[in-house]
Design an enzyme around this catalytic site. Structure first.
Site, PDB file in Angstrom:
ATOM      1  N   LYS A  72       0.796  -1.234   0.000  1.00 40.02           N
ATOM      2  CA  LYS A  72       0.000   0.000   0.000  1.00 40.02           C
ATOM      3  C   LYS A  72       0.827   1.281   0.000  1.00 40.02           C
ATOM      4  O   LYS A  72       0.399   2.297  -0.549  1.00 40.02           O
ATOM      5  CB  LYS A  72      -0.958   0.006   1.190  1.00 40.02           C
ATOM      6  CG  LYS A  72      -2.093  -0.999   1.060  1.00 40.02           C
ATOM      7  CD  LYS A  72      -3.096  -0.855   2.182  1.00 40.02           C
ATOM      8  CE  LYS A  72      -4.259  -1.807   2.009  1.00 40.02           C
ATOM      9  NZ  LYS A  72      -5.320  -1.602   3.015  1.00 40.02           N
ATOM     10  N   ASP A 109      -9.873   3.142   1.849  1.00 37.82           N
ATOM     11  CA  ASP A 109      -9.978   2.461   3.146  1.00 37.82           C
ATOM     12  C   ASP A 109     -10.673   3.316   4.199  1.00 37.82           C
ATOM     13  O   ASP A 109     -11.537   2.837   4.932  1.00 37.82           O
ATOM     14  CB  ASP A 109      -8.587   2.067   3.667  1.00 37.82           C
ATOM     15  CG  ASP A 109      -8.073   0.772   3.062  1.00 37.82           C
ATOM     16  OD1 ASP A 109      -8.903  -0.048   2.614  1.00 37.82           O
ATOM     17  OD2 ASP A 109      -6.851   0.574   3.051  1.00 37.82           O
TER      18      ASP A 109
END
Length: 262
Positions: A72, A109
């Site tokens: 990420k 997210d």
């Protein structure tokens, strides 16, 4: 599920790959709305990330890819552009490939996590939250919680310096939120969130001690597979409310659909 030359192809990049359930969830979602999208997980080692991303640039029927552990943060250096949200968080979990082959990273997210809490009737504003983890997912949840108006956020992490750095970054962006780093007793909080990978394997230790956490508290674990982690099972035994990672993933599906439709 029929995949043809007209299908929009997407990937999920991860290492390891066994735990990945996002591809199944995304496929099911797009099937339910009648969109011809096919998603497959790709096992990509950290050392191969740049080469894989460069290859995806050349795949003209690929519309984007999801990014999970441990890519990420590292994927950012291989992209052409990232959104202001991804820049603030310092991590990307979805990349759109444009028709010209440009790669634009975003982080869904935080929005997905907060939406999953609200959909499960868990109040966020003015609550005390204990978060475990300060990695890519942890950064997203911390910024998301501060933006949603929590009164207090305490960040625990094995690397305490990393937790302190995240706390400082969140305070800089949201000075009205009380944010600290360090160990704390879970029983003193309204919401406990695990953003680490501890719980994916059956023999993983618990990410924190939740002794004393019971009715009135919520334990959230962003792990998707297994659906009920050891942490969640212990919380259920103690009467606490629990929310698993699939709720967070489900909440991101609409956001993914909007991204690839642009």
């Amino acid at each position: 599920m029929e995949i043809t030359g007209k299908s929009k192809i997407m990937f999920v990049l991860a290492d390891p790959i066994d735990h990945v359930r996002a591809s199944a969830v995304i496929n099911a979602y797009f099937r339910s709305i009648g969109d011809d999208v096919a998603v497959s997980p790709l096992h990509v080692l950290p050392g191969d990330l740049g080469a894989v991303v460069a290859s995806i640039r050349l795949m003209r029927n690929v519309f984007g890819f999801g990014v999970t552990i441990p890519h990420k943060t590292r994927v950012i250096e291989h992209l052409d552009e990232i959104t202001s949200t991804a820049r603030m968080i310092g991590a990307v979990n979805f990349v759109k490939r444009t028709a010209e082959g440009r790669l634009v990273g975003d982080n869904l997210d935080a929005r997905g996590f907060i939406e999953s809490l609200l959909e499960c009737d868990v109040a966020v504003r003015n609550r005390k939250v204990l978060q475990v983890g300060a990695g890519g997912a942890g950064r997203a949840t911390a910024f998301g919680l501060a933006e949603a108006g929590v009164a207090e956020l305490t960040i625990m992490n094995r690397d305490e310096e990393k937790a302190r750095a995240l706390a400082a970054a969140v305070v800089a962006q949201y000075p009205a939120t009380k944010v600290s780093a360090g160990r704390a007793e879970a029983r003193a909080f309204d919401l406990i969130v695990n953003t680490t990978s501890l719980g994916m394997k059956a023999d993983d230790p618990l990410p924190l001690d939740i002794e004393g956490v019971g009715p009135g508290a919520t334990v959230s674990d962003i792990i998707v597979n297994p659906a009920v982690t050891r942490l969640m099972a212990k919380a259920i035994e103690q009467g606490a409310k629990t929310i698993g990672g699939k709720s967070m993933l489900d909440a991101q599906m609409v956001l993914v659909a909007r991204l690839i439709a642009r």
